[in-house]
Design an enzyme around this catalytic site. Structure first.
Site, PDB file in Angstrom:
ATOM      1  N   GLU A 178       0.848  -1.400   0.050  1.00 37.07           N
ATOM      2  CA  GLU A 178       0.084   0.027   0.092  1.00 37.07           C
ATOM      3  C   GLU A 178       0.776   1.307   0.056  1.00 37.07           C
ATOM      4  O   GLU A 178       0.309   2.303   0.403  1.00 37.07           O
ATOM      5  CB  GLU A 178      -1.017   0.098   1.150  1.00 37.07           C
ATOM      6  CG  GLU A 178      -1.578  -1.317   1.524  1.00 37.07           C
ATOM      7  CD  GLU A 178      -2.404  -1.800   0.450  1.00 37.07           C
ATOM      8  OE1 GLU A 178      -2.638  -1.379  -0.687  1.00 37.07           O
ATOM      9  OE2 GLU A 178      -3.212  -2.820   0.672  1.00 37.07           O
ATOM     10  N   ASP A 336      -0.996  -0.729  -9.739  1.00 39.34           N
ATOM     11  CA  ASP A 336      -1.220  -2.006  -9.746  1.00 39.34           C
ATOM     12  C   ASP A 336      -1.277  -2.626 -11.086  1.00 39.34           C
ATOM     13  O   ASP A 336      -1.758  -2.438 -12.016  1.00 39.34           O
ATOM     14  CB  ASP A 336      -2.733  -2.371  -9.048  1.00 39.34           C
ATOM     15  CG  ASP A 336      -2.581  -1.840  -7.624  1.00 39.34           C
ATOM     16  OD1 ASP A 336      -1.608  -2.016  -6.890  1.00 39.34           O
ATOM     17  OD2 ASP A 336      -3.817  -1.279  -7.257  1.00 39.34           O
TER      18      ASP A 336
END
Length: 518
Positions: A178, A336
């Protein structure tokens, strides 16, 4: 100016935890939509001599799954299901079904050509010097909120070891789960052997700048630049550097509303034909209701992807906005991996077209490199003490620690303490070691940041809560068995049974020793 495209590949452990919708189908869908198309494009670029030095990471928990024979079997079943779905669509859909059938068969052939082993396929690309593969924490644990330093060390030690085992070399870079950072994380990264990581722009902008004088780093607030277009030493560390995400180029790709993925020609993600799961419609325009979506036209969409890639290559030439380019400057665009192909179907084609567009531009303009290549050519001379936070909503920890998830951290804290309390003694007993190993696996799985993220989004809260609780319960059962000699036999049976379900990180005990400082 150099350009680093960084892709972060991650899914939680779903093998042997059901199939649909959040079991192995989740993993197979990512492979079909993203990993195989990306591999296909990278191989094609290599064949035509177009450099595509992407920096791509696979979390250890994902890499373990992709390397598993269980995944290979599940993937073959998934192909069978998708091809059957093509046969069930009414003939009136016609050419679009032919498009999907041809695509599925082509990717199935690719999967079999690489012996159903995606990890080895990407490893071979790295061995040929075509890209760089970076590592991450074992199960994507949210490092700043873990209660024990030993837990952070274990996440990173497993990350390093599993990367070497699966990819053959130690990773230079680490994708912090994250992009979550707190001061001191760089110390753990350095201990584990990582050279760099990625951070969000707001953590660099809010941090305290440091200026290099000789070999020392001194605070000099207000004078040192905090541009996202350079790599920094982190704090006073000479061993670990941080790459800063460029907001402008990242938004152009990431944003469905302001970036490319929202274009009306692209495949609509949210409208799906059931049964079968085929997508047959295009975005059609901003705020178009799902019922009004128009049929997808693949040729038009792929032409649009090439056009957007040309625009993106030109955009990179304009950065930084209105400021002179530095010789050691770098534009960093981290995403991502699943954005490309899964969320944005044409994404892999866009990436390939971007590298072709960059190759075609005049020499001396923007040059694509891997993260390590940039650091080797331009060692960072300026240090920065980053602010604390993440790349999540609000830029802080609130996506993972809030009123809905606080109970998970209250559960994890005593679990961590109990594990590290029994670990030293258990390591000395041969009969206890397999039990401790499985307890470590269950602890690591419980620490996955995915559970808090899913709970916070409200998507499939019951699934995330069940998985988190399951791994905590199993870890506690094993830890309790380690506390009594009379319980070890029972603990061994539990550990054997759990390993059939959660078979990953085969050498985890060695990393437990490492985390304890042994």
């Amino acid at each position: 100016m150099e350009f680093v495209l960084a892709l972060h590949s991650h899914l939680p452990y779903v093998l042997n935890h059901g199939r649909w919708p959040h079991g192995s189908d989740w993993l197979c869908e990512a492979a079909l939509d993203t990993y195989l198309p990306l591999l296909e494009e990278l191989e094609q670029l290599a064949k035509e001599g177009t450099p595509a030095p992407v920096t791509i990471g696979f979390t250890p928990v994902l890499a373990n799954q992709l390397a598993s024979p269980d995944f290979a079997r599940e993937m073959e079943e998934f192909f069978t299901q998708r091809l059957a779905a093509c046969d069930e669509v009414p003939a009136s859909v016609g050419p679009l079904v032919d498009f999907w059938r041809s695509r599925f068969k082509r990717l199935q052939t690719l999967f079999r050509t690489i012996d159903r082993d995606l990890i080895s396929a990407f490893r071979r690309l790295q061995e040929r010097g075509l890209l760089e593969i970076i590592g991450s924490a074992a199960t994507h644990g949210y490092l700043p909120l873990l209660a024990k330093d030993e837990s952070i060390r274990l996440q990173l030690a497993v990350g390093q070891h599993e990367h070497r085992r699966l990819f053959g070399v130690a990773p230079q870079g680490c994708w912090l789960p994250e992009c979550a950072y707190r001061p001191g994380i760089e110390k753990f990264l350095a201990e584990a052997g990582f050279r760099y990581f990625f951070t969000d722009a707001h953590l660099a902008h809010a941090g305290t700048p440091l200026v290099a004088y000789g070999e020392e780093m001194h605070f000099k607030p207000g004078n040192a630049p905090r541009s996202p277009y350079r790599a920094y030493r982190v704090s006073r560390s000479k061993k670990v550097a941080a790459f800063v995400r460029d907001p402008r180029s990242s938004m152009q790709i990431w944003s469905r509303h302001q970036g490319y993925p929202g274009d009306e020609a692209y495949l609509e993600f949210h409208k799906i034909r059931w049964p079968g799961g085929l997508k047959l419609w295009r975005v059609s325009g901003p705020n178009v209701d799902l019922g009004a979506k128009r049929p997808y036209e693949p040729r038009v969409a792929f032409e649009r992807a090439a056009s957007h890639a040309s625009h993106f290559a030109h955009l990179l030439e304009t950065l930084p906005d209105g400021k002179p380019r530095e010789r050691d400057g770098v534009i960093v665009a981290p995403f991502d991996t699943e954005l490309f192909g899964h969320w944005w179907f044409e994404g892999p084609d866009f990436l390939a077209a971007t590298y072709r567009a960059l190759r075609a531009r005049p020499k001396g303009t923007t040059r694509a490199v891997t993260a390590s290549q940039h650091l080797e050519a331009h060692p960072p001379k300026v240090g920065l003490q980053l602010a604390e936070g993440s790349w999540g909503a609000n830029g802080d920890h609130s996506m993972w620690l809030n009123d809905r998830t606080a109970w998970t951290w209250k559960r994890l804290k005593p679990l961590e303490a109990a594990f590290w309390k029994v670990a030293p003694a258990a390591l000395k007993k041969p009969a206890a070691r397999p039990v401790l190993a499985q307890a470590a696996r269950e602890l690591l799985l419980a620490q996955s940041s995915d559970w808090q993220f899913i709970i916070s989004t409200g998507a499939v809260v019951d699934y995330a809560e069940r998985r988190f609780t399951q791994h905590c319960d199993d870890a506690e059962r094993l830890i309790d068995a380690l506390k009594s000699k009379d319980s070890l036999e029972t603990g061994a049976r539990i550990a054997d049974e759990l390993y059939k379900r959660d078979a990953l990180f085969p050498d985890v005990l060695a990393q437990v020793v490492e985390a304890l400082g042994g």
